[in-house]
Scaffold this motif. Sequence first.
Motif, PDB file in Angstrom:
ATOM      1  N   LEU A   1      17.640 -10.213  10.182  1.00 21.49           N
ATOM      2  CA  LEU A   1      16.853 -11.132   9.366  1.00 21.49           C
ATOM      3  C   LEU A   1      15.360 -10.816   9.458  1.00 21.49           C
ATOM      4  CD1 LEU A   1      18.680 -14.526  10.039  1.00 21.49           C
ATOM      5  CD2 LEU A   1      18.833 -13.063   8.018  1.00 21.49           C
ATOM      6  N   LYS A   2      14.905 -10.443  10.632  1.00 21.82           N
ATOM      7  CA  LYS A   2      13.490 -10.088  10.789  1.00 21.82           C
ATOM      8  C   LYS A   2      13.141  -8.842   9.982  1.00 21.82           C
ATOM      9  CE  LYS A   2      12.361 -12.202  15.219  1.00 21.82           C
ATOM     10  NZ  LYS A   2      11.862 -11.961  16.581  1.00 21.82           N
ATOM     11  N   ARG A   3      14.046  -7.862   9.937  1.00 21.06           N
ATOM     12  CA  ARG A   3      13.794  -6.660   9.133  1.00 21.06           C
ATOM     13  C   ARG A   3      13.758  -6.996   7.645  1.00 21.06           C
ATOM     14  NH1 ARG A   3      16.641  -4.565  13.371  1.00 21.06           N
ATOM     15  NH2 ARG A   3      18.693  -4.735  12.378  1.00 21.06           N
ATOM     16  N   LYS A   4      14.649  -7.885   7.202  1.00 20.47           N
ATOM     17  CA  LYS A   4      14.629  -8.320   5.803  1.00 20.47           C
ATOM     18  C   LYS A   4      13.332  -9.060   5.493  1.00 20.47           C
ATOM     19  CE  LYS A   4      19.583  -8.748   5.053  1.00 20.47           C
ATOM     20  NZ  LYS A   4      20.686  -9.652   4.698  1.00 20.47           N
ATOM     21  N   LYS A   5      12.902  -9.892   6.439  1.00 21.95           N
ATOM     22  CA  LYS A   5      11.671 -10.648   6.254  1.00 21.95           C
ATOM     23  C   LYS A   5      10.470  -9.702   6.150  1.00 21.95           C
ATOM     24  CE  LYS A   5       8.877 -14.111   8.557  1.00 21.95           C
ATOM     25  NZ  LYS A   5       8.644 -14.783   9.825  1.00 21.95           N
ATOM     26  N   LEU A   6      10.451  -8.670   6.966  1.00 24.72           N
ATOM     27  CA  LEU A   6       9.368  -7.690   6.925  1.00 24.72           C
ATOM     28  C   LEU A   6       9.381  -6.921   5.598  1.00 24.72           C
ATOM     29  CD1 LEU A   6       7.004  -6.342   8.349  1.00 24.72           C
ATOM     30  CD2 LEU A   6       8.636  -4.797   9.421  1.00 24.72           C
ATOM     31  N   ALA A   7      10.566  -6.582   5.107  1.00 21.09           N
ATOM     32  CA  ALA A   7      10.662  -5.892   3.819  1.00 21.09           C
ATOM     33  C   ALA A   7      10.133  -6.782   2.690  1.00 21.09           C
ATOM     34  CB  ALA A   7      12.101  -5.483   3.546  1.00 21.09           C
ATOM     35  N   LEU A   8      10.435  -8.069   2.755  1.00 20.73           N
ATOM     36  CA  LEU A   8       9.908  -9.003   1.762  1.00 20.73           C
ATOM     37  C   LEU A   8       8.394  -9.084   1.845  1.00 20.73           C
ATOM     38  CD1 LEU A   8      12.431 -11.986   1.810  1.00 20.73           C
ATOM     39  CD2 LEU A   8      12.084 -10.303   0.004  1.00 20.73           C
ATOM     40  N   LYS A   9       7.873  -9.094   3.062  1.00 23.94           N
ATOM     41  CA  LYS A   9       6.421  -9.151   3.247  1.00 23.94           C
ATOM     42  C   LYS A   9       5.751  -7.920   2.635  1.00 23.94           C
ATOM     43  CE  LYS A   9       2.886  -9.626   6.800  1.00 23.94           C
ATOM     44  NZ  LYS A   9       2.631  -9.699   8.234  1.00 23.94           N
ATOM     45  N   ASP A  10       6.361  -6.753   2.813  1.00 24.34           N
ATOM     46  CA  ASP A  10       5.819  -5.531   2.225  1.00 24.34           C
ATOM     47  C   ASP A  10       5.849  -5.590   0.697  1.00 24.34           C
ATOM     48  OD1 ASP A  10       5.403  -4.513   4.759  1.00 24.34           O
ATOM     49  OD2 ASP A  10       7.214  -3.265   4.740  1.00 24.34           O
ATOM     50  N   GLU A  11       6.936  -6.114   0.143  1.00 18.96           N
ATOM     51  CA  GLU A  11       7.032  -6.233  -1.305  1.00 18.96           C
ATOM     52  C   GLU A  11       6.024  -7.247  -1.842  1.00 18.96           C
ATOM     53  OE1 GLU A  11      10.384  -6.643  -4.803  1.00 18.96           O
ATOM     54  OE2 GLU A  11      11.022  -6.609  -2.712  1.00 18.96           O
ATOM     55  N   LEU A  12       5.825  -8.341  -1.104  1.00 17.86           N
ATOM     56  CA  LEU A  12       4.808  -9.316  -1.501  1.00 17.86           C
ATOM     57  C   LEU A  12       3.424  -8.674  -1.522  1.00 17.86           C
ATOM     58  CD1 LEU A  12       6.082 -12.421   0.495  1.00 17.86           C
ATOM     59  CD2 LEU A  12       5.855 -12.270  -1.988  1.00 17.86           C
ATOM     60  N   ALA A  13       3.136  -7.823  -0.556  1.00 18.19           N
ATOM     61  CA  ALA A  13       1.840  -7.140  -0.508  1.00 18.19           C
ATOM     62  C   ALA A  13       1.679  -6.203  -1.704  1.00 18.19           C
ATOM     63  CB  ALA A  13       1.708  -6.370   0.798  1.00 18.19           C
ATOM     64  N   ARG A  14       2.753  -5.504  -2.103  1.00 19.72           N
ATOM     65  CA  ARG A  14       2.677  -4.625  -3.276  1.00 19.72           C
ATOM     66  C   ARG A  14       2.386  -5.431  -4.536  1.00 19.72           C
ATOM     67  NH1 ARG A  14       6.917  -2.010  -0.649  1.00 19.72           N
ATOM     68  NH2 ARG A  14       8.501  -3.048  -1.899  1.00 19.72           N
ATOM     69  N   ILE A  15       3.029  -6.584  -4.664  1.00 21.22           N
ATOM     70  CA  ILE A  15       2.788  -7.422  -5.839  1.00 21.22           C
ATOM     71  C   ILE A  15       1.355  -7.932  -5.836  1.00 21.22           C
ATOM     72  CG2 ILE A  15       3.409  -9.586  -6.983  1.00 21.22           C
ATOM     73  CD1 ILE A  15       6.288  -9.096  -6.006  1.00 21.22           C
ATOM     74  N   GLU A  16       0.865  -8.357  -4.672  1.00 24.40           N
ATOM     75  CA  GLU A  16      -0.518  -8.830  -4.579  1.00 24.40           C
ATOM     76  C   GLU A  16      -1.497  -7.729  -4.969  1.00 24.40           C
ATOM     77  OE1 GLU A  16      -1.217 -10.540  -0.728  1.00 24.40           O
ATOM     78  OE2 GLU A  16       0.206 -12.154  -1.087  1.00 24.40           O
ATOM     79  N   HIS A  17      -1.154  -6.482  -4.660  1.00 26.65           N
ATOM     80  CA  HIS A  17      -2.011  -5.360  -5.038  1.00 26.65           C
ATOM     81  C   HIS A  17      -2.125  -5.274  -6.560  1.00 26.65           C
ATOM     82  CE1 HIS A  17      -3.796  -1.400  -5.249  1.00 26.65           C
ATOM     83  NE2 HIS A  17      -2.802  -1.022  -6.027  1.00 26.65           N
ATOM     84  N   TYR A  18      -1.032  -5.487  -7.269  1.00 25.17           N
ATOM     85  CA  TYR A  18      -1.078  -5.455  -8.729  1.00 25.17           C
ATOM     86  C   TYR A  18      -1.784  -6.682  -9.297  1.00 25.17           C
ATOM     87  CZ  TYR A  18       1.815  -1.323  -9.139  1.00 25.17           C
ATOM     88  OH  TYR A  18       2.278  -0.044  -9.076  1.00 25.17           O
ATOM     89  N   LEU A  19      -1.639  -7.817  -8.646  1.00 27.91           N
ATOM     90  CA  LEU A  19      -2.290  -9.028  -9.127  1.00 27.91           C
ATOM     91  C   LEU A  19      -3.791  -9.018  -8.840  1.00 27.91           C
ATOM     92  CD1 LEU A  19       0.331 -11.734  -8.129  1.00 27.91           C
ATOM     93  CD2 LEU A  19      -0.263 -11.002 -10.445  1.00 27.91           C
ATOM     94  N   ASN A  20      -4.191  -8.462  -7.713  1.00 30.08           N
ATOM     95  CA  ASN A  20      -5.589  -8.428  -7.285  1.00 30.08           C
ATOM     96  C   ASN A  20      -5.957  -7.011  -6.833  1.00 30.08           C
ATOM     97  OD1 ASN A  20      -5.804 -11.317  -7.530  1.00 30.08           O
ATOM     98  ND2 ASN A  20      -4.687 -11.454  -5.618  1.00 30.08           N
ATOM     99  N   PRO A  21      -6.138  -6.101  -7.777  1.00 30.79           N
ATOM    100  CA  PRO A  21      -6.439  -4.724  -7.375  1.00 30.79           C
ATOM    101  C   PRO A  21      -7.815  -4.627  -6.729  1.00 30.79           C
ATOM    102  CG  PRO A  21      -6.634  -4.966  -9.746  1.00 30.79           C
ATOM    103  CD  PRO A  21      -6.095  -6.264  -9.208  1.00 30.79           C
ATOM    104  N   ASP A  22      -7.933  -3.663  -5.820  1.00 25.94           N
ATOM    105  CA  ASP A  22      -9.216  -3.402  -5.187  1.00 25.94           C
ATOM    106  C   ASP A  22     -10.076  -2.609  -6.160  1.00 25.94           C
ATOM    107  OD1 ASP A  22      -8.424  -4.629  -2.853  1.00 25.94           O
ATOM    108  OD2 ASP A  22      -7.695  -2.772  -1.941  1.00 25.94           O
ATOM    109  N   ILE A  23     -11.108  -3.247  -6.650  1.00 21.15           N
ATOM    110  CA  ILE A  23     -12.014  -2.580  -7.607  1.00 21.15           C
ATOM    111  C   ILE A  23     -13.368  -2.423  -6.917  1.00 21.15           C
ATOM    112  CG2 ILE A  23     -13.172  -2.730  -9.829  1.00 21.15           C
ATOM    113  CD1 ILE A  23     -10.811  -4.424 -10.806  1.00 21.15           C
ATOM    114  N   ILE A  24     -13.775  -1.182  -6.782  1.00 24.44           N
ATOM    115  CA  ILE A  24     -15.066  -0.917  -6.168  1.00 24.44           C
ATOM    116  C   ILE A  24     -16.123  -0.959  -7.266  1.00 24.44           C
ATOM    117  CG2 ILE A  24     -16.455   0.749  -4.903  1.00 24.44           C
ATOM    118  CD1 ILE A  24     -13.802   1.816  -3.723  1.00 24.44           C
ATOM    119  N   ALA A  25     -17.068  -1.876  -7.109  1.00 24.13           N
ATOM    120  CA  ALA A  25     -18.095  -2.019  -8.131  1.00 24.13           C
ATOM    121  C   ALA A  25     -19.439  -1.536  -7.652  1.00 24.13           C
ATOM    122  CB  ALA A  25     -18.214  -3.484  -8.539  1.00 24.13           C
TER     123      ALA A  25
END
Length: 71
Positions: free
Chosen positions: A47-71
């Motif tokens: 369950l902890k490994r599944k939870k970690l995989a979900l956390k990684d996927e959440l981070a990927r989605i957050e990257h698309y929602l809030n991309p790092d833009i250097i201004a």
Amino acid sequence: MIDYSTFTEEALEARWKDLSQDHADLDAAIQALAASPVPDLVIIGRLKRKKLALKDELARIEHYLNPDIIA
């Protein structure tokens, strides 16, 4: 791995919400199993490994929602 670059912002937000709920559910399940008199460490580990995989996927989605833009 899912290619989130083709998703709309609304779809990404909905996916993030679903995965966030799954992550919270896994956390509750892990806590419940750990509190049992004889915890099953193999199941808790899975369950902890599944939870970690979900956390990684959440981070990927957050990257698309809030991309790092250097201004």
